[in-house]
Design a protein around this motif. Structure first.
Motif, PDB file in Angstrom:
ATOM      1  N   GLY A   2      44.272  41.371  27.700  1.00 35.25           N
ATOM      2  CA  GLY A   2      44.254  41.758  29.108  1.00 35.25           C
ATOM      3  C   GLY A   2      42.837  41.747  29.654  1.00 35.25           C
ATOM      4  N   VAL A   3      42.695  41.304  30.920  1.00 38.64           N
ATOM      5  CA  VAL A   3      41.392  41.255  31.582  1.00 38.64           C
ATOM      6  C   VAL A   3      41.538  41.932  32.941  1.00 38.64           C
ATOM      7  CG1 VAL A   3      39.507  39.810  32.401  1.00 38.64           C
ATOM      8  CG2 VAL A   3      40.881  39.059  30.447  1.00 38.64           C
ATOM      9  N   TYR A   4      40.702  42.940  33.208  1.00 36.71           N
ATOM     10  CA  TYR A   4      40.821  43.741  34.429  1.00 36.71           C
ATOM     11  C   TYR A   4      39.446  43.885  35.082  1.00 36.71           C
ATOM     12  CZ  TYR A   4      44.961  44.937  31.721  1.00 36.71           C
ATOM     13  OH  TYR A   4      46.100  44.855  30.958  1.00 36.71           O
ATOM     14  N   SER A   5      39.452  43.957  36.413  1.00 37.33           N
ATOM     15  CA  SER A   5      38.190  44.093  37.129  1.00 37.33           C
ATOM     16  C   SER A   5      38.399  44.865  38.421  1.00 37.33           C
ATOM     17  CB  SER A   5      37.613  42.703  37.445  1.00 37.33           C
ATOM     18  OG  SER A   5      36.435  42.808  38.212  1.00 37.33           O
ATOM     19  N   ASN A   6      37.311  45.423  38.925  1.00 39.56           N
ATOM     20  CA  ASN A   6      37.343  46.117  40.220  1.00 39.56           C
ATOM     21  C   ASN A   6      36.935  45.191  41.354  1.00 39.56           C
ATOM     22  OD1 ASN A   6      34.588  45.843  39.670  1.00 39.56           O
ATOM     23  ND2 ASN A   6      34.070  47.779  40.681  1.00 39.56           N
ATOM     24  N   VAL A   7      36.885  43.890  41.099  1.00 36.84           N
ATOM     25  CA  VAL A   7      36.435  42.928  42.104  1.00 36.84           C
ATOM     26  C   VAL A   7      37.411  42.887  43.276  1.00 36.84           C
ATOM     27  CG1 VAL A   7      37.632  40.950  41.059  1.00 36.84           C
ATOM     28  CG2 VAL A   7      35.589  40.578  42.451  1.00 36.84           C
ATOM     29  N   SER A   8      36.862  42.766  44.474  1.00 34.66           N
ATOM     30  CA  SER A   8      37.671  42.549  45.667  1.00 34.66           C
ATOM     31  C   SER A   8      37.079  41.376  46.430  1.00 34.66           C
ATOM     32  CB  SER A   8      37.718  43.803  46.547  1.00 34.66           C
ATOM     33  OG  SER A   8      36.440  44.124  47.049  1.00 34.66           O
ATOM     34  N   ARG A   9      37.877  40.844  47.331  1.00 34.66           N
ATOM     35  CA  ARG A   9      37.482  39.606  48.005  1.00 34.66           C
ATOM     36  C   ARG A   9      36.458  39.853  49.097  1.00 34.66           C
ATOM     37  NH1 ARG A   9      41.557  35.071  50.673  1.00 34.66           N
ATOM     38  NH2 ARG A   9      39.911  33.627  51.347  1.00 34.66           N
ATOM     39  N   GLY A  10      35.335  39.160  48.970  1.00 33.92           N
ATOM     40  CA  GLY A  10      34.340  39.151  50.019  1.00 33.92           C
ATOM     41  C   GLY A  10      34.459  37.861  50.805  1.00 33.92           C
ATOM     42  N   SER A  11      33.327  37.247  51.107  1.00 29.02           N
ATOM     43  CA  SER A  11      33.312  35.990  51.841  1.00 29.02           C
ATOM     44  C   SER A  11      33.435  34.835  50.856  1.00 29.02           C
ATOM     45  CB  SER A  11      32.010  35.872  52.650  1.00 29.02           C
ATOM     46  OG  SER A  11      31.929  34.621  53.282  1.00 29.02           O
ATOM     47  N   MET A  12      34.666  34.352  50.682  1.00 27.05           N
ATOM     48  CA  MET A  12      34.920  33.223  49.781  1.00 27.05           C
ATOM     49  C   MET A  12      36.167  32.491  50.244  1.00 27.05           C
ATOM     50  SD  MET A  12      36.513  35.003  46.321  1.00 27.05           S
ATOM     51  CE  MET A  12      35.220  36.218  46.090  1.00 27.05           C
ATOM     52  N   SER A  13      36.374  31.297  49.722  1.00 26.85           N
ATOM     53  CA  SER A  13      37.524  30.488  50.124  1.00 26.85           C
ATOM     54  C   SER A  13      38.796  30.987  49.453  1.00 26.85           C
ATOM     55  CB  SER A  13      37.292  29.024  49.744  1.00 26.85           C
ATOM     56  OG  SER A  13      37.314  28.868  48.329  1.00 26.85           O
ATOM     57  N   ASP A  14      39.939  30.542  49.979  1.00 26.16           N
ATOM     58  CA  ASP A  14      41.224  30.892  49.374  1.00 26.16           C
ATOM     59  C   ASP A  14      41.299  30.393  47.935  1.00 26.16           C
ATOM     60  OD1 ASP A  14      42.016  32.057  51.739  1.00 26.16           O
ATOM     61  OD2 ASP A  14      43.182  30.328  52.421  1.00 26.16           O
ATOM     62  N   GLU A  15      40.779  29.200  47.693  1.00 27.79           N
ATOM     63  CA  GLU A  15      40.818  28.615  46.349  1.00 27.79           C
ATOM     64  C   GLU A  15      39.973  29.432  45.370  1.00 27.79           C
ATOM     65  OE1 GLU A  15      39.672  24.560  46.740  1.00 27.79           O
ATOM     66  OE2 GLU A  15      41.623  23.908  47.510  1.00 27.79           O
ATOM     67  N   GLU A  16      38.804  29.861  45.817  1.00 28.57           N
ATOM     68  CA  GLU A  16      37.925  30.666  44.953  1.00 28.57           C
ATOM     69  C   GLU A  16      38.596  31.989  44.600  1.00 28.57           C
ATOM     70  OE1 GLU A  16      33.435  29.253  46.310  1.00 28.57           O
ATOM     71  OE2 GLU A  16      34.546  30.674  47.563  1.00 28.57           O
ATOM     72  N   TRP A  17      39.218  32.636  45.580  1.00 24.27           N
ATOM     73  CA  TRP A  17      39.888  33.906  45.329  1.00 24.27           C
ATOM     74  C   TRP A  17      41.112  33.715  44.432  1.00 24.27           C
ATOM     75  CZ3 TRP A  17      39.092  38.623  44.627  1.00 24.27           C
ATOM     76  CH2 TRP A  17      40.069  39.605  44.781  1.00 24.27           C
ATOM     77  N   ALA A  18      41.831  32.622  44.616  1.00 20.66           N
ATOM     78  CA  ALA A  18      43.013  32.339  43.799  1.00 20.66           C
ATOM     79  C   ALA A  18      42.621  32.175  42.331  1.00 20.66           C
ATOM     80  CB  ALA A  18      43.722  31.089  44.301  1.00 20.66           C
ATOM     81  N   ARG A  19      41.500  31.534  42.073  1.00 24.50           N
ATOM     82  CA  ARG A  19      41.060  31.335  40.679  1.00 24.50           C
ATOM     83  C   ARG A  19      40.740  32.668  40.012  1.00 24.50           C
ATOM     84  NH1 ARG A  19      36.521  26.851  40.022  1.00 24.50           N
ATOM     85  NH2 ARG A  19      36.907  27.350  37.830  1.00 24.50           N
ATOM     86  N   ILE A  20      40.187  33.596  40.765  1.00 23.71           N
ATOM     87  CA  ILE A  20      39.913  34.919  40.208  1.00 23.71           C
ATOM     88  C   ILE A  20      41.207  35.646  39.900  1.00 23.71           C
ATOM     89  CG2 ILE A  20      39.032  37.223  40.786  1.00 23.71           C
ATOM     90  CD1 ILE A  20      36.719  35.915  42.200  1.00 23.71           C
ATOM     91  N   GLN A  21      42.122  35.667  40.857  1.00 24.20           N
ATOM     92  CA  GLN A  21      43.381  36.401  40.683  1.00 24.20           C
ATOM     93  C   GLN A  21      44.210  35.845  39.527  1.00 24.20           C
ATOM     94  OE1 GLN A  21      44.836  36.192  44.859  1.00 24.20           O
ATOM     95  NE2 GLN A  21      44.825  38.416  44.751  1.00 24.20           N
ATOM     96  N   GLU A  22      44.193  34.533  39.372  1.00 20.26           N
ATOM     97  CA  GLU A  22      44.991  33.922  38.307  1.00 20.26           C
ATOM     98  C   GLU A  22      44.509  34.290  36.914  1.00 20.26           C
ATOM     99  OE1 GLU A  22      44.551  29.946  39.552  1.00 20.26           O
ATOM    100  OE2 GLU A  22      46.050  30.123  41.156  1.00 20.26           O
ATOM    101  N   ASN A  23      43.267  34.731  36.801  1.00 19.39           N
ATOM    102  CA  ASN A  23      42.723  35.043  35.489  1.00 19.39           C
ATOM    103  C   ASN A  23      42.565  36.543  35.246  1.00 19.39           C
ATOM    104  OD1 ASN A  23      41.925  32.402  34.072  1.00 19.39           O
ATOM    105  ND2 ASN A  23      41.179  32.098  36.151  1.00 19.39           N
ATOM    106  N   LEU A  24      43.085  37.359  36.170  1.00 21.43           N
ATOM    107  CA  LEU A  24      43.071  38.810  35.992  1.00 21.43           C
ATOM    108  C   LEU A  24      44.487  39.337  35.807  1.00 21.43           C
ATOM    109  CD1 LEU A  24      40.478  39.952  38.692  1.00 21.43           C
ATOM    110  CD2 LEU A  24      40.168  39.996  36.205  1.00 21.43           C
TER     111      LEU A  24
END
Length: 294
Positions: free
Chosen positions: A270-292
């Motif tokens: 399991g991989v968990y983080s407190n990261v939230s979306r700042g100024s980034m593209s939908d694709e960049e945010w999707a890559r983060i979510q898919e790996n958490l």
């Protein structure tokens, strides 16, 4: 090529007049080369996104198999929930060796029969991102060395981060054809140890528990209401007041790369983080979510 030379006719004439034939050839081909490079970059990016989705889906399948094995035993002939989880994993393209390893992990051992130990790795990365990695391994020393190096390459460091999170249990039941909603099972669920209930976007019933309460909820609610278990997890959920925004930056690139490496590491559960979306593209945010895990 004709349209390209036409678009820059005055400049082309000037270069020709100056006798810069080599410059003209380079100028005329640069746009085409750049277009080809962009196309190849997009192909590689699309493949990376698809691979990340596939890896995340396989991780969910194997976690469910391990949980079902732990809950009611490793033999699918006597464990219908495990049999269903294995069938779903096969349909999802999970290899046989991964399925067998997940069954063994549910029994507290590796596929080779060695006893597994649990390990929780805590890390902090710039600008203020907290990370927790749950591991089950037969070699704590090897895992610590490998994961520490990954974190260091992402400009992070090992350090306390649990205070950013709360530890919770989650059981998801498929709504199926029963038509049941949370109100109809709430009383029994609370009696079994549930702390909250809700429906997700697909209409499945989500039951939140204490970390030690997932098995009890599964055994009490599933059979009584003929509900099929979709998944069961023990998660680290970031506290709202500790979430940290991440923008498009060098830190984002390194953080995303770290998540992808962690997801591929065989001992990571399991991989968990407190990261939230700042100024980034939908694709960049999707890559983060898919790996958490969430």
């Amino acid at each position: 090529m004709a349209s390209l030379s036409g678009a820059f006719t005055p400049l082309a004439r000037q270069l020709k007049h100056l006798g810069c034939a080599q410059c003209l050839r380079a100028f005329g081909s640069s746009a085409i080369l750049e277009a080809g490079h962009n196309k190849w970059s997009k192909i590689r990016h699309d493949k990376a996104v698809k691979d990340a989705k596939k890896t995340a889906a396989r991780s969910t399948f194997t976690k469910n198999i391990a949980f079902c094995s732990k809950l009611l035993g490793p033999d699918p002939n006597f464990n219908p929930q495990l049999a269903a989880a294995i069938t779903a994993a096969k349909k999802g393209g999970v290899p046989k060796d991964k399925i067998e390893a997940a069954i063994a992990r549910g029994q507290g051992r590796s596929s080779s029969g060695a006893a597994l130990e649990s390990l929780t790795l805590e890390a902090v990365l710039p600008p203020s991102i907290a990370l927790i990695v749950d591991v089950e391994t037969e070699s704590k020393g090897r895992v610590l060395q490998d994961l520490s190096l990954m974190v260091k390459k992402a400009n992070g460091s090992l350090g306390s981060s649990k205070f950013f999170f709360s530890r919770v249990g989650r059981v998801v039941f498929e709504k199926g054809e029963s038509g049941l909603d949370v109100d109809q099972i709430m009383e029994d669920a609370i009696e079994a140890g549930a702390e909250d209930l809700e429906n997700d976007q697909e209409g499945n019933i989500v039951v939140w528990t204490k970390p030690t309460g997932t098995a009890q909820v599964c055994q009490a609610i599933g059979p009584k209401f003929n509900l099929k278990m979709h998944s069961s997890d023990i998660l680290w959920i970031a506290n709202e007041d500790t979430k940290s925004k991440l923008d498009s930056s060098e830190e984002l690139i390194k953080f995303t790369g770290l998540l992808e490496m962690l997801r591929e590491y065989p001992d990571v559960q399991g991989v968990y983080s407190n990261v939230s979306r700042g100024s980034m593209s939908d694709e960049e945010w999707a890559r983060i979510q898919e790996n958490l895990d969430r």
